[in-house]
Design a protein around this motif. Structure first.
Motif, PDB file in Angstrom:
ATOM      1  N   TYR A 213      62.961 -21.702 -16.180  1.00 59.22           N
ATOM      2  CA  TYR A 213      64.275 -21.397 -15.620  1.00 59.22           C
ATOM      3  C   TYR A 213      65.130 -22.628 -15.902  1.00 59.22           C
ATOM      4  O   TYR A 213      65.020 -23.645 -15.212  1.00 59.22           O
ATOM      5  CB  TYR A 213      64.128 -21.128 -14.121  1.00 59.22           C
ATOM      6  N   PRO A 214      65.954 -22.593 -16.954  1.00 58.10           N
ATOM      7  CA  PRO A 214      66.525 -23.835 -17.488  1.00 58.10           C
ATOM      8  C   PRO A 214      67.234 -24.726 -16.485  1.00 58.10           C
ATOM      9  O   PRO A 214      67.108 -25.950 -16.543  1.00 58.10           O
ATOM     10  CB  PRO A 214      67.496 -23.327 -18.559  1.00 58.10           C
ATOM     11  N   ARG A 215      67.954 -24.145 -15.543  1.00 57.46           N
ATOM     12  CA  ARG A 215      68.713 -24.992 -14.630  1.00 57.46           C
ATOM     13  C   ARG A 215      67.819 -25.747 -13.644  1.00 57.46           C
ATOM     14  O   ARG A 215      68.293 -26.668 -12.954  1.00 57.46           O
ATOM     15  CB  ARG A 215      69.751 -24.165 -13.864  1.00 57.46           C
ATOM     16  N   SER A 216      66.540 -25.391 -13.577  1.00 62.12           N
ATOM     17  CA  SER A 216      65.653 -25.991 -12.580  1.00 62.12           C
ATOM     18  C   SER A 216      64.409 -26.644 -13.164  1.00 62.12           C
ATOM     19  O   SER A 216      63.508 -27.014 -12.414  1.00 62.12           O
ATOM     20  CB  SER A 216      65.214 -24.911 -11.574  1.00 62.12           C
ATOM     21  N   PHE A 217      64.353 -26.815 -14.484  1.00 59.04           N
ATOM     22  CA  PHE A 217      63.143 -27.364 -15.100  1.00 59.04           C
ATOM     23  C   PHE A 217      63.243 -28.877 -15.283  1.00 59.04           C
ATOM     24  O   PHE A 217      62.406 -29.631 -14.772  1.00 59.04           O
ATOM     25  CB  PHE A 217      62.880 -26.669 -16.431  1.00 59.04           C
ATOM     26  N   ALA A 218      64.246 -29.343 -16.002  1.00 54.27           N
ATOM     27  CA  ALA A 218      64.398 -30.781 -16.236  1.00 54.27           C
ATOM     28  C   ALA A 218      65.842 -31.071 -16.619  1.00 54.27           C
ATOM     29  O   ALA A 218      66.416 -30.399 -17.483  1.00 54.27           O
ATOM     30  CB  ALA A 218      63.449 -31.260 -17.329  1.00 54.27           C
ATOM     31  N   ASP A 219      66.410 -32.099 -15.991  1.00 58.49           N
ATOM     32  CA  ASP A 219      67.808 -32.471 -16.178  1.00 58.49           C
ATOM     33  C   ASP A 219      67.870 -33.764 -16.985  1.00 58.49           C
ATOM     34  O   ASP A 219      67.482 -34.826 -16.501  1.00 58.49           O
ATOM     35  CB  ASP A 219      68.452 -32.643 -14.798  1.00 58.49           C
ATOM     36  N   ALA A 220      68.374 -33.694 -18.210  1.00 57.19           N
ATOM     37  CA  ALA A 220      68.421 -34.883 -19.070  1.00 57.19           C
ATOM     38  C   ALA A 220      69.637 -35.748 -18.828  1.00 57.19           C
ATOM     39  O   ALA A 220      69.580 -36.966 -19.012  1.00 57.19           O
ATOM     40  CB  ALA A 220      68.376 -34.458 -20.543  1.00 57.19           C
ATOM     41  N   ASP A 221      70.759 -35.148 -18.417  1.00 61.62           N
ATOM     42  CA  ASP A 221      72.001 -35.928 -18.343  1.00 61.62           C
ATOM     43  C   ASP A 221      72.393 -36.330 -16.930  1.00 61.62           C
ATOM     44  O   ASP A 221      73.420 -36.992 -16.726  1.00 61.62           O
ATOM     45  CB  ASP A 221      73.155 -35.185 -19.015  1.00 61.62           C
ATOM     46  N   GLY A 222      71.610 -35.941 -15.920  1.00 60.48           N
ATOM     47  CA  GLY A 222      71.845 -36.417 -14.573  1.00 60.48           C
ATOM     48  C   GLY A 222      72.926 -35.710 -13.791  1.00 60.48           C
ATOM     49  O   GLY A 222      73.343 -36.187 -12.735  1.00 60.48           O
ATOM     50  N   ASP A 223      73.373 -34.540 -14.260  1.00 61.92           N
ATOM     51  CA  ASP A 223      74.427 -33.826 -13.530  1.00 61.92           C
ATOM     52  C   ASP A 223      73.875 -32.908 -12.451  1.00 61.92           C
ATOM     53  O   ASP A 223      74.630 -32.202 -11.779  1.00 61.92           O
ATOM     54  CB  ASP A 223      75.320 -33.052 -14.487  1.00 61.92           C
ATOM     55  N   GLY A 224      72.543 -32.885 -12.291  1.00 66.65           N
ATOM     56  CA  GLY A 224      71.924 -32.064 -11.260  1.00 66.65           C
ATOM     57  C   GLY A 224      71.535 -30.679 -11.714  1.00 66.65           C
ATOM     58  O   GLY A 224      70.964 -29.897 -10.938  1.00 66.65           O
ATOM     59  N   LEU A 225      71.843 -30.348 -12.961  1.00 65.65           N
ATOM     60  CA  LEU A 225      71.500 -29.038 -13.518  1.00 65.65           C
ATOM     61  C   LEU A 225      70.591 -29.245 -14.718  1.00 65.65           C
ATOM     62  O   LEU A 225      70.900 -30.051 -15.607  1.00 65.65           O
ATOM     63  CB  LEU A 225      72.771 -28.306 -13.939  1.00 65.65           C
ATOM     64  N   GLY A 226      69.472 -28.534 -14.760  1.00 65.88           N
ATOM     65  CA  GLY A 226      68.581 -28.632 -15.905  1.00 65.88           C
ATOM     66  C   GLY A 226      69.272 -28.222 -17.182  1.00 65.88           C
ATOM     67  O   GLY A 226      70.272 -27.497 -17.162  1.00 65.88           O
TER      68      GLY A 226
END
Length: 558
Positions: free
Chosen positions: A45-58
């Protein structure tokens, strides 16, 4: 060029986006492995897997950076929930552009890099396709509103001069009135108008979307609402000459109509033009399982989620029955059975099973609802997964279940984003609790989900103990149980096996033999003795002091 190697095969393909025409690559025996018949596929689930840029959204770069985790886990493929441009009214299932990446998740180049890296690691990539509806911000729908009644633009959607009484899945009516007086159908949110699949332009558009992503190297499509594309129109309920149902005592007129199968046969022909066994996966909430099997006939889809298994209560008789009927139904059409216990639309099974009663159909759990027993739920979830991974066919895992993650059952209501919560008048909590970003590291902000504190939904403090880093290399952890189960499943070829029931195991025990492996799952309350001379290959929990299988525990034996 990319070398794609895995335990099953070794394939050389062109880099996505490098001008390679996948339809012209030779289809070899090496490519045609029918990998989809016994694969283990991991839902991201892309928004909850891993956040690369630190905006809180995967995001897609975050996924790419974490693909090694999936290799270590031992899965064969990943399925990505929607990442397309969208107003995000329903977490991306309201698509405004089928051929791009939402800036929230990255760029098209990030998608290409993800596919390339996955293939290098031997992982196939399946993407979500949302063909039942678009966003109300899709150019087509904006054009339909501008063009007015009777226009070709409006014929791409389901507009009527008078609505009937069909309800929305998310609550309330499935109809919304526009300024000129017509009504449009949205079986889900008001911002998700249903497409008209009787219109050739709609069919041509989605066929072109399939080719767009196939040409970029995707290995298949999970088809959202696969049972809903074709509707049998019903006039308003007060109309005296309303026609009878299309199938007497059959499906409702908006679901599982026979016309969907013609669509999928046409899509199958498109996928078969490409090498590497590209696949179609049906999200079809249909009953009974014999109707589910219609979606996986030889010239249609490859897999269809077995929701009857997901919904089965934690009792031996129903579990045996659904396994037996599902295998028989799929075997009748030459297809594998596709097992699943959790996904982004249901309460995580580590919490569903945490109630003394066996009801398994909860739609969200809130802070003032009866709370599940966390220890009981995890024990049963580990046993249920151990049983599932021993079954022949395909298995799907939902991100975080390999950590034993429960539902976030105390999520504050004010942060909920699922449209179900709003459209139900705040009576149905919805799906946010199973979509909370997963924990990678203990302590620190966001548990390693991203580089900072931001997390689009708050994570519970209890998740510190579930973090991947705390479970790696720890004997008996849920993560190591999953790793061991996936390794042994492949080693003993359980996915390609058959079920031989063991009738004398006891009324509260599900016991079967798959090849050389004997499976015993104790769904009762009393411990069960092992067969004489049996050696434990895998256990979901510790045996008791007398070497017996405790309640809510499953074992694989030799």
């Amino acid at each position: 060029m990319i070398t794609w190697s895995s335990a099953r095969d070794r394939v050389i393909v062109g880099r996505p986006g490098a001008g390679v025409d996948y339809r012209r690559l030779p289809v070899t025996t090496e490519l045609n492995t029918q990998w989809w018949r016994d694969a283990v596929i991991y839902q991201i689930y892309p928004r909850s897997f891993a956040d690369a840029d630190g905006d809180g959204l995967g995001d897609l770069p975050g996924i790419t950076a974490r693909l090694d985790h999936l290799v270590e886990l031992g899965v064969d493929a990943v399925w990505l929930s929607p990442f397309y441009p969208s107003p995000q009214a329903d977490a991306g299932y309201d698509v405004s552009d089928y051929r791009d990446v939402d800036p929230l998740f990255g760029r098209l180049a990030d998608f290409d890099a993800l596919v390339a890296r996955a293939h290098e690691l031997g992982l196939r990539v399946i993407v979500d396709l949302v063909p039942n509806h678009t966003s109300d911000e899709h150019p087509w729908f904006r054009a339909a509103l501008a063009a007015g009644p009777g226009s070709p633009e409006r014929e791409r959607y389901v507009f009527r001069d008078e609505p009937n009484d069909w309800p929305s899945i998310f609550g309330g009516s499935a109809w919304t009135r526009v300024d000129d007086g017509q009504w449009y159908l949205h079986l889900f949110d008001v911002k998700q108008p249903d497409l008209n699949w009787d219109n050739p332009a709609v069919r041509a558009e989605i066929a072109d979307v399939l080719r767009f992503w196939l040409d970029r190297g995707v290995d298949g499509f999970r088809v959202d609402v696969a049972h809903g594309l074709v509707k049998t129109w019903e006039p308003p309920s007060d109309t005296v000459d309303a026609p009878p149902p299309a199938v007497p005592n059959g499906p409702e007129p908006m679901w599982d109509q026979d016309g969907v199968h013609e669509i999928y046969r046409s899509w199958r022909k498109i996928l078969d033009e490409y090498p590497g066994e590209r696949i179609l996966v049906a999200e079809a909430w249909v009953d009974p399982v014999e109707r589910m099997a219609r979606y996986v006939r030889p010239d249609e889809m490859h897999q269809a989620f077995n929701f009857a298994y997901l919904l089965a209560p934690w009792r031996a008789d129903p579990v045996r029955e659904v396994i037996n009927s599902s295998i028989a139904a799929c075997r009748s059409v030459g297809a594998p059975t596709t097992w699943v216990l959790s996904n982004h639309d249901v309460v995580r099974h580590a919490s569903r099973f945490g109630y003394a009663e066996t009801n398994n159909e909860r739609v969200g759990i809130g802070v003032d609802d009866p709370q599940p027993d966390e220890a009981l739920g995890l024990r049963r979830a580990r046993a249920a997964t151990t049983l599932m991974l021993a079954l022949p066919g395909v298995a799907y895992l939902y991100q975080g279940e390999e950590l034993g993650l429960p539902e976030h059952t105390t999520l504050p209501d004010e942060v909920r984003q699922d449209p179900t919560w709003v459209r139900s008048g705040h009576t149905v909590r919805g799906r946010d609790g199973c979509r909370v970003p997963i924990p990678w590291t203990p302590g620190g902000p966001s548990y390693g989900f991203g580089p900072g504190e931001a997390s689009w939904l708050p994570q519970p403090e209890s998740w510190d103990r579930y973090a991947l880093q705390k479970q790696q290399g720890v004997d008996g952890s849920t993560y190591e149980l999953y790793r061991q189960a996936l390794r042994l499943r492949r080693e003993y070829r359980l996915g390609a096996g058959t079920v031989e029931w063991q009738p004398d195991a006891g009324t509260d025990v599900v016991s079967l033999r798959n090849g050389s492996v004997l499976v015993l799952a104790n769904l009762g309350t009393e411990p069960v003795a092992l067969p004489a001379g049996a050696r434990v290959l895998l256990a979901s929990g510790e045996l008791d002091a007398d070497g017996r299988v405790p309640a809510d525990t499953a074992v694989w034996l030799l």
